[in-house]
Write a protein that holds these residues in place. Structure first.
Motif, mmCIF file in Angstrom:
data_model
loop_
_atom_site.group_PDB
_atom_site.id
_atom_site.type_symbol
_atom_site.label_atom_id
_atom_site.label_comp_id
_atom_site.label_asym_id
_atom_site.label_seq_id
_atom_site.Cartn_x
_atom_site.Cartn_y
_atom_site.Cartn_z
ATOM 1 N N MET A 74 57.224 44.195 48.219
ATOM 2 C CA MET A 74 56.799 42.828 48.512
ATOM 3 C C MET A 74 55.287 42.738 48.704
ATOM 4 S SD MET A 74 59.511 40.986 48.318
ATOM 5 C CE MET A 74 59.021 39.441 49.097
ATOM 6 N N VAL A 75 54.702 43.744 49.366
ATOM 7 C CA VAL A 75 53.242 43.769 49.554
ATOM 8 C C VAL A 75 52.539 43.912 48.210
ATOM 9 C CG1 VAL A 75 51.315 45.098 50.516
ATOM 10 C CG2 VAL A 75 53.349 44.662 51.903
ATOM 11 N N LEU A 76 53.014 44.832 47.396
ATOM 12 C CA LEU A 76 52.430 45.043 46.070
ATOM 13 C C LEU A 76 52.519 43.775 45.214
ATOM 14 C CD1 LEU A 76 53.974 48.566 45.448
ATOM 15 C CD2 LEU A 76 51.530 48.101 45.367
ATOM 16 N N ALA A 77 53.700 43.153 45.223
ATOM 17 C CA ALA A 77 53.899 41.955 44.402
ATOM 18 C C ALA A 77 53.072 40.783 44.910
ATOM 19 C CB ALA A 77 55.383 41.579 44.386
ATOM 20 N N ALA A 78 52.978 40.619 46.232
ATOM 21 C CA ALA A 78 52.200 39.514 46.792
ATOM 22 C C ALA A 78 50.725 39.639 46.403
ATOM 23 C CB ALA A 78 52.348 39.487 48.313
ATOM 24 N N ALA A 79 50.198 40.860 46.483
ATOM 25 C CA ALA A 79 48.804 41.079 46.102
ATOM 26 C C ALA A 79 48.613 40.852 44.600
ATOM 27 C CB ALA A 79 48.375 42.499 46.480
ATOM 28 N N GLY A 80 49.574 41.297 43.809
ATOM 29 C CA GLY A 80 49.479 41.127 42.366
ATOM 30 C C GLY A 80 49.576 39.684 41.921
ATOM 31 N N THR A 81 50.346 38.896 42.661
ATOM 32 C CA THR A 81 50.491 37.474 42.330
ATOM 33 C C THR A 81 49.153 36.745 42.403
ATOM 34 O OG1 THR A 81 52.768 37.464 43.150
ATOM 35 C CG2 THR A 81 51.669 35.335 42.980
ATOM 36 N N VAL A 82 48.266 37.202 43.276
ATOM 37 C CA VAL A 82 46.950 36.573 43.424
ATOM 38 C C VAL A 82 46.097 36.776 42.168
ATOM 39 C CG1 VAL A 82 44.798 36.570 44.755
ATOM 40 C CG2 VAL A 82 47.000 36.831 45.927
ATOM 41 N N THR A 83 46.166 37.964 41.573
ATOM 42 C CA THR A 83 45.288 38.282 40.438
ATOM 43 C C THR A 83 45.943 38.095 39.068
ATOM 44 O OG1 THR A 83 45.926 40.617 40.714
ATOM 45 C CG2 THR A 83 43.859 39.901 41.735
ATOM 46 N N ALA A 84 47.272 37.945 39.019
ATOM 47 C CA ALA A 84 47.941 37.763 37.725
ATOM 48 C C ALA A 84 47.431 36.544 36.949
ATOM 49 C CB ALA A 84 49.454 37.675 37.920
ATOM 50 N N PRO A 85 47.235 35.378 37.591
ATOM 51 C CA PRO A 85 46.696 34.229 36.843
ATOM 52 C C PRO A 85 45.312 34.496 36.258
ATOM 53 C CG PRO A 85 47.678 33.501 38.901
ATOM 54 C CD PRO A 85 47.622 34.988 38.963
ATOM 55 N N LEU A 86 44.489 35.268 36.987
ATOM 56 C CA LEU A 86 43.166 35.627 36.460
ATOM 57 C C LEU A 86 43.315 36.488 35.212
ATOM 58 C CD1 LEU A 86 40.090 35.776 36.617
ATOM 59 C CD2 LEU A 86 40.347 37.685 38.238
ATOM 60 N N GLY A 87 44.304 37.399 35.232
ATOM 61 C CA GLY A 87 44.553 38.232 34.059
ATOM 62 C C GLY A 87 44.968 37.413 32.853
ATOM 63 N N VAL A 88 45.818 36.406 33.078
ATOM 64 C CA VAL A 88 46.229 35.514 31.985
ATOM 65 C C VAL A 88 45.018 34.798 31.397
ATOM 66 C CG1 VAL A 88 47.565 33.449 31.409
ATOM 67 C CG2 VAL A 88 48.551 35.178 32.928
ATOM 68 N N GLN A 89 44.125 34.348 32.265
ATOM 69 C CA GLN A 89 42.927 33.660 31.793
ATOM 70 C C GLN A 89 42.023 34.588 31.001
ATOM 71 O OE1 GLN A 89 42.521 30.242 32.327
ATOM 72 N NE2 GLN A 89 41.037 30.604 30.704
ATOM 73 N N LEU A 90 41.879 35.824 31.459
ATOM 74 C CA LEU A 90 41.064 36.803 30.732
ATOM 75 C C LEU A 90 41.628 37.078 29.341
ATOM 76 C CD1 LEU A 90 40.247 39.444 33.520
ATOM 77 C CD2 LEU A 90 38.621 37.952 32.329
ATOM 78 N N ALA A 91 42.956 37.088 29.234
ATOM 79 C CA ALA A 91 43.590 37.322 27.936
ATOM 80 C C ALA A 91 43.237 36.220 26.940
ATOM 81 C CB ALA A 91 45.111 37.413 28.100
ATOM 82 N N HIS A 92 43.036 34.992 27.427
ATOM 83 C CA HIS A 92 42.659 33.890 26.544
ATOM 84 C C HIS A 92 41.167 33.920 26.205
ATOM 85 C CE1 HIS A 92 46.586 32.252 27.797
ATOM 86 N NE2 HIS A 92 46.523 31.554 26.691
ATOM 87 N N TRP A 93 40.366 34.502 27.086
ATOM 88 C CA TRP A 93 38.932 34.584 26.838
ATOM 89 C C TRP A 93 38.571 35.695 25.854
ATOM 90 C CZ3 TRP A 93 37.357 34.213 32.710
ATOM 91 C CH2 TRP A 93 37.428 32.871 33.111
ATOM 92 N N LEU A 94 39.276 36.849 25.967
ATOM 93 C CA LEU A 94 38.943 37.997 25.133
ATOM 94 C C LEU A 94 39.588 37.872 23.750
ATOM 95 C CD1 LEU A 94 39.429 40.897 27.707
ATOM 96 C CD2 LEU A 94 37.252 40.008 26.859
ATOM 97 N N SER A 95 38.919 38.424 22.747
ATOM 98 C CA SER A 95 39.473 38.432 21.391
ATOM 99 C C SER A 95 40.590 39.476 21.320
ATOM 100 C CB SER A 95 38.392 38.777 20.377
ATOM 101 O OG SER A 95 37.976 40.133 20.533
ATOM 102 N N PRO A 96 41.531 39.344 20.362
ATOM 103 C CA PRO A 96 42.583 40.344 20.208
ATOM 104 C C PRO A 96 42.051 41.760 20.022
ATOM 105 C CG PRO A 96 43.136 38.386 18.958
ATOM 106 C CD PRO A 96 41.739 38.180 19.465
ATOM 107 N N ARG A 97 40.925 41.899 19.331
ATOM 108 C CA ARG A 97 40.340 43.235 19.114
ATOM 109 C C ARG A 97 39.931 43.875 20.442
ATOM 110 N NH1 ARG A 97 38.022 46.233 14.951
ATOM 111 N NH2 ARG A 97 38.622 44.612 13.479
#
Length: 268
Positions: A74-97
């Protein structure tokens, strides 16, 4: 034909996830890229859906056996939930390469860490790490001895795994498993089961975000997701019969091989 290919790939990925608690996520995206011809950005949320569903099944099995450290999860998942949306946004910013290159680099680092872990003997580990382990485990109950250091260490692991989950669609298990092996006194089978619970929780959050951005599943991708559940059940059934060090070494070698294929595809 593509549905058959997707089903076979899902079966394999689910089995690997059940055996290692980490490999399914790291291999799911390459499987979709090479097997179904998807680009890495499109493959990530589909891989995460399959991995998350399979991990949820594995976590339930682990909870029934009493080997999941659910408070830590639960601690691991709670901390990860905070940064997961940022990761999704980074995936849209970076090129597939660039996403591909990041993926390859992470695979190689994790393969190296897993291989080093598999080479250490039990005696070496006891002597070298007894004082260094940040997350101590009770000898009587097998559960964590909670303090500020334990909570901070687990939270930090969760933050990194959440970022990777959102950006690469890999579930985060490939970070959680070696990190818990390095920083905690948990046995490997408990680490794997706990990792599966975290993957399931993080994946649910990230897939929901991807769905809100218009995620669509085709027949081959549905086949991939559903057969991953079957593979997970099979993998967890035999996981306890295979030595941890053997799993770690096979995982490392496979990681390097897949990274090489991904790199050649990127260069080509």
């Amino acid at each position: 034909m593509l549905s058959l290919t997707g089903g076979l790939l899902g079966l394999i990925i689910g089995a690997v996830l059940g055996l290692t608690g980490a490999g399914g996520g790291i291999f799911a995206v390459p499987a979709l890229v090479f097997g179904l011809g998807m680009d890495i950005r499109s493959a990530a949320p589909v891989a995460l859906l399959a991995v998350g569903a399979a991990a949820a099944l594995g976590a339930v099995q682990g909870l029934r056996r009493g080997i999941v450290r659910y408070k830590a999860a639960m601690v691991l998942a709670a901390a990860g939930t905070v940064t997961a949306p940022l990761g999704v946004q980074l995936a849209h910013w970076l090129s597939p390469r660039w996403l591909n290159l990041v993926f390859v680099a992470i695979m190689l680092v994790i393969a190296y860490r897993m291989f080093l872990s598999s080479r250490s003997t039990q005696a070496d580990g006891d002597l070298r790490d007894e004082q260094a382990k940040a997350c101590k485990v009770s000898k009587d109950t097998g559960r964590f001895l909670w303090n500020l250091r334990t909570a901070t260490t687990l939270g930090s692991i969760g933050v990194v795994s959440g970022l990777a989950t959102g950006m690469l669609g890999v579930g985060g298990g490939f970070i959680i498993v070696p990190a818990l092996a390095h920083f905690s006194e948990l046995r490997m089978h408990s680490i794997v089961a706990t990792s599966l619970m975290v993957i399931a929780l993080l994946s649910a959050v990230t897939v929901f975000i991807a769905w809100s951005h218009g995620l669509l599943l085709t027949a081959p991708t549905w086949a991939f997701v559903l057969t991953a559940l079957v593979g997970m059940a099979g993998g967890r059934a035999v996981a306890l019969r295979i030595p941890s060090k053997m799993l770690q070494r096979v995982f490392s070698i496979t990681c390097v091989s897949v990274a090489a294929l991904m790199l050649m595809r990127n260069v080509g």
